[in-house]
Design a protein around this motif. Structure first.
Motif, short mmCIF file in Angstrom:
data_model
loop_
_atom_site.label_atom_id
_atom_site.label_comp_id
_atom_site.label_asym_id
_atom_site.label_seq_id
_atom_site.Cartn_x
_atom_site.Cartn_y
_atom_site.Cartn_z
N LEU A 416 16.73 -0.87 66.48
CA LEU A 416 16.27 0.08 65.51
C LEU A 416 15.87 -0.34 64.23
O LEU A 416 15.10 0.14 63.57
CB LEU A 416 17.80 0.89 65.12
N GLN A 417 16.45 -1.52 63.85
CA GLN A 417 15.77 -2.48 62.59
C GLN A 417 14.38 -2.65 62.72
O GLN A 417 13.49 -2.30 62.03
CB GLN A 417 16.58 -3.60 62.41
N SER A 418 13.87 -2.95 64.09
CA SER A 418 12.65 -3.34 64.18
C SER A 418 11.84 -2.15 64.19
O SER A 418 10.56 -1.98 63.71
CB SER A 418 12.34 -4.02 65.41
N ALA A 419 12.37 -1.18 64.74
CA ALA A 419 11.38 0.40 64.79
C ALA A 419 11.23 0.55 63.51
O ALA A 419 10.27 1.24 62.76
CB ALA A 419 12.37 1.31 65.73
N GLY A 420 12.45 0.38 62.61
CA GLY A 420 12.04 1.01 61.00
C GLY A 420 11.02 0.04 60.59
O GLY A 420 10.25 0.69 59.77
N TYR A 421 10.83 -1.18 60.63
CA TYR A 421 9.75 -1.98 60.16
C TYR A 421 8.39 -1.22 60.47
O TYR A 421 7.46 -1.27 59.88
CB TYR A 421 10.01 -3.36 60.34
N ALA A 422 8.22 -1.00 61.92
CA ALA A 422 6.84 -0.77 62.64
C ALA A 422 6.81 0.70 62.00
O ALA A 422 5.80 0.91 61.67
CB ALA A 422 7.20 -0.54 64.22
N ILE A 423 7.93 1.60 61.83
CA ILE A 423 7.42 2.98 61.24
C ILE A 423 7.09 2.99 59.96
O ILE A 423 6.09 3.76 59.43
CB ILE A 423 8.56 3.80 61.45
N GLY A 424 7.72 1.97 59.19
CA GLY A 424 7.45 1.89 57.90
C GLY A 424 6.09 1.50 57.50
O GLY A 424 5.37 2.01 56.68
N ALA A 425 5.81 0.45 58.39
CA ALA A 425 4.32 -0.22 58.07
C ALA A 425 3.30 1.00 58.38
O ALA A 425 2.11 0.85 57.65
CB ALA A 425 4.00 -1.07 59.14
N ALA A 426 3.38 1.80 59.25
CA ALA A 426 2.41 2.85 59.65
C ALA A 426 2.42 4.04 58.54
O ALA A 426 1.43 4.41 58.00
CB ALA A 426 2.65 3.65 60.85
N VAL A 427 4.00 4.50 58.12
CA VAL A 427 3.85 5.33 57.02
C VAL A 427 3.42 5.03 55.69
O VAL A 427 2.35 5.58 54.92
CB VAL A 427 5.30 5.72 56.83
N PHE A 428 3.71 3.84 55.45
CA PHE A 428 3.03 3.32 53.89
C PHE A 428 1.62 2.87 54.17
O PHE A 428 0.78 3.17 53.21
CB PHE A 428 3.70 2.07 53.45
N GLY A 429 1.16 2.52 55.27
CA GLY A 429 -0.50 2.51 55.51
C GLY A 429 -0.88 3.83 55.36
O GLY A 429 -2.31 3.69 54.75
N LEU A 430 -0.71 4.75 55.92
CA LEU A 430 -1.19 6.15 55.70
C LEU A 430 -1.02 6.39 54.22
O LEU A 430 -2.21 6.89 53.65
CB LEU A 430 -0.42 7.20 56.29
N THR A 431 0.00 6.19 53.45
CA THR A 431 0.06 6.67 52.19
C THR A 431 -1.02 5.83 51.18
O THR A 431 -1.67 6.41 50.44
CB THR A 431 1.48 6.12 51.34
N ALA A 432 -1.14 4.49 51.37
CA ALA A 432 -1.99 3.65 50.77
C ALA A 432 -3.49 4.15 51.12
O ALA A 432 -4.32 4.16 49.95
CB ALA A 432 -1.87 2.08 51.17
N ASN A 433 -3.63 4.18 52.39
CA ASN A 433 -5.25 4.81 52.76
C ASN A 433 -5.66 6.03 52.07
O ASN A 433 -6.72 6.41 51.54
CB ASN A 433 -5.48 4.86 54.15
N ALA A 434 -4.38 6.97 52.00
CA ALA A 434 -4.72 8.37 51.52
C ALA A 434 -5.10 8.23 49.91
O ALA A 434 -5.75 9.13 49.47
CB ALA A 434 -3.66 9.17 51.53
N ARG A 435 -4.62 7.31 49.23
CA ARG A 435 -4.99 6.89 47.78
C ARG A 435 -6.13 5.85 47.62
O ARG A 435 -6.12 5.40 46.42
CB ARG A 435 -3.56 6.56 47.16
N GLY A 436 -6.73 5.65 48.50
CA GLY A 436 -8.04 5.06 48.38
C GLY A 436 -7.85 3.50 48.49
O GLY A 436 -8.80 2.76 48.09
N PHE A 437 -6.90 2.98 49.05
CA PHE A 437 -6.53 1.63 49.29
C PHE A 437 -7.75 0.99 50.09
O PHE A 437 -7.95 1.40 51.27
CB PHE A 437 -5.14 1.37 49.69
N ASP A 438 -8.38 0.09 49.86
CA ASP A 438 -9.33 -0.73 50.53
C ASP A 438 -9.65 -2.22 50.05
O ASP A 438 -9.18 -2.33 48.93
CB ASP A 438 -10.56 0.08 50.37
N GLU A 439 -10.26 -2.86 50.67
CA GLU A 439 -10.18 -4.33 50.47
C GLU A 439 -11.06 -4.66 49.21
O GLU A 439 -10.74 -5.33 48.30
CB GLU A 439 -10.66 -5.01 51.52
N GLY A 440 -11.96 -3.61 49.05
CA GLY A 440 -13.05 -3.59 47.97
C GLY A 440 -12.50 -2.75 46.82
O GLY A 440 -13.36 -2.50 45.64
N ALA A 441 -11.27 -2.10 46.92
CA ALA A 441 -10.90 -1.33 45.84
C ALA A 441 -10.69 -1.84 44.44
O ALA A 441 -10.50 -3.09 44.47
CB ALA A 441 -9.87 -0.58 46.27
N SER A 442 -10.89 -1.05 43.31
CA SER A 442 -10.79 -1.52 41.95
C SER A 442 -9.17 -1.82 41.74
O SER A 442 -8.52 -1.22 42.39
CB SER A 442 -11.43 -0.64 41.00
#
Length: 493
Positions: A416-442
């Motif tokens: 369950l601990q490993s699953a938490g990290y996996a789900i978290g990586a996806a959820v926060f990836g979605l959050t960051a991308n929705a707010r414009g996170f990108d390699e070339g972002a200001s």
């Protein structure tokens, strides 16, 4: 189901733990201590070794696009192996299960070491994940079998030492082997360690005479469902489209809900019967086990990147923040394990999520204000939060599980601990991308994206605090309603 049917009584909760650290080194416990710590070390060192050596393998073979799959396949099959572990232990016994799982792990290591291309590396990583997922879960299940309750906190403290050592020594040794010899040497180090582990398992783990009689058929369909769900989570991290990522995560949620509901109706369940039930201490405690790593994943995924790109930290200095969290976790876990009162340690469980919240608030403020010194204080708070609560919570969940479901509960904890990290990586990836996170972002866009990530982490950590407090309240309620003076074994008799 009340506490009279469980492994925990009022006397158990109020007992003073008389265990001493030196007992782990006495002849009757030394081999068991080394075995379980080595099982954890295989997982920990492999994680840090491979993360350092894999880029060199990619450089040799090409196929950089497959680099993420080397981690994804390992994680997916580690979680599947962990979910399968209790069934295998009941069917074949702990000793045979651990030996075969170690051999699977070694086979994967040899395949990856001798690889002539990235497909062989991926195949090796798949087998490594499957074997190590089973090993980690069965080692957790063996803790209450091999050690008396007074020494269980010390074992969790010893495992914290292993994790801290791995966090420091793993990248260093792997880096030296990769730089001055070959990335293959960093992979191959796992083979002698696994051989020692197998020898110790043969020496100390007894094979039950009736292994297999209590086990039902392997729940292949549900295992595939859980594994496919984790795979979709990993895939969601690779898509740059927010709508596609959202669709994958929603699909994953539906798969998990369906699989859990089906599992509850099955006579051969993977999960404990009270898993995720909000009215039982076991169910709410498992929510804490899932949500704390999920919230902390916000920092593990984005913190080093933020330090390098917002404050121009070098890789070593940025990586020190992660090491600081690991050190704080281990040091606090050792301190808590040295406390004699089990009741007092249990009361500290709610402190862990609270410190996690404070740490994530600190990270949010650090990004918003540009005050990088807050990062190091916040990482100490996060590590302390895990250290003060994780081992005691794990022991508590083993205690409150029914006797027949103790193996399922224990094996579920690292999974369950490993699953938490996996789900978290996806959820926060979605959050960051929705707010414009990108390699070339200001810097401004990156600051807004990371603020959103850490703020969401605070919300998830607050949910873990709610479930942590509820776990303690439900446990006290069951203790008050349980008849005193009788253990579960006595009632079963």
């Amino acid at each position: 189901m009340n506490l009279a049917e469980r492994n925990l009584t009022a006397a158990d909760v109020t007992q003073e733990a008389e265990g001493r650290w030196r007992e782990l080194l006495q002849p009757n416990f030394l081999a068991a201590t080394v075995t379980l710590c080595l099982g954890v070390a295989l997982f920990a060192f492999n994680e840090f070794f491979v993360s350092t050596a894999l880029p060199s393998a990619v450089a040799e073979f090409g196929g950089a696009a497959l680099l993420s799959w080397a981690f994804t396949l390992y994680l997916v099959f580690a979680i599947v192996g962990g979910a399968l572990a209790a069934n295998l232990k009941a069917r074949f016994g702990a000793r045979r299960t651990l030996i075969v799982a170690a051999l699977v792990f070694v086979t994967g290591t040899v395949i990856a070491t001798a690889a002539s291309g990235m497909p062989q590396v991926l195949a090796g990583r798949l087998l490594q994940g499957l074997g190590e997922g089973i090993i980690a879960a069965v080692c957790y299940a063996l803790i209450p079998e091999l050690f008396p309750p007074r020494l269980v906190p010390k074992i969790f403290g010893a495992e914290a030492i292993v994790w801290a050592t791995s966090a420091f020594a793993g990248p260093l040794i792997s880096g030296l082997l990769t730089e001055y010899w070959s990335w293959r040497a960093a992979f191959f180090v796992n083979v002698p360690a696994a051989a020692i582990f197998i020898a110790l398992v043969v020496a100390i783990v007894r094979q039950p005479a009736q292994a297999g009689r209590a086990a039902g058929s392997i729940p292949l369909f549900r295992l595939l469902g859980f594994g496919f769900g984790i795979l979709l989570i990993s895939l969601s991290n690779t898509t740059g489209n927010g709508y596609a990522m959202t669709a994958l995560l929603v699909t994953t949620l539906l798969i998990f809900v369906g699989a859990i509901q089906f599992d509850r109706r099955s006579s051969n369940a993977i999960l404990p019967s009270d898993a995720f039930a909000t009215g039982r201490p076991l169910g709410t405690g498992l929510w804490v086990i899932l949500l704390m790593p999920l919230a902390q994943a916000s920092g593990s995924v984005y913190l080093v990147y933020a330090m390098q790109h917002l404050w121009d930290f070098g890789p070593t200095a940025a990586g020190f923040s992660s090491a600081l969290m690991a050190m704080s976790w281990s040091a606090t876990a050792i301190l808590v394990a040295s406390l004699r009162s089990y009741e007092f340690r249990v009361q500290l469980i709610g402190t862990g999520p609270l410190l996690l919240i404070l740490g994530l608030i600190g990270l949010t403020l650090a990004v918003e204000t540009g005050e990088h010194r807050l990062i190091f204080v916040s990482q100490i708070a996060i590590g302390t939060g895990f250290g003060v609560s994780w081992g005691t919570l794990s022991q508590l969940l083993m205690d409150v599980a029914t006797i027949g479901e103790r193996d399922k509960t224990s094996a579920l904890l690292p999974t369950l601990q490993s699953a938490g990290y996996a789900i978290g990586a996806a959820v926060f990836g979605l959050t960051a991308n929705a707010r414009g996170f990108d390699e070339g972002a200001s810097d401004r866009v990156m600051t807004a994206a990371l603020s959103g990530v850490f703020a969401l982490g605070c919300v998830i950590a607050a949910a873990s605090l709610f479930f942590g407090i509820r776990t303690l309240r439900l446990m006290r309620r069951e203790i008050r309603t349980a008849p005193c003076g009788q253990s579960t074994a006595q009632r079963s008799a």
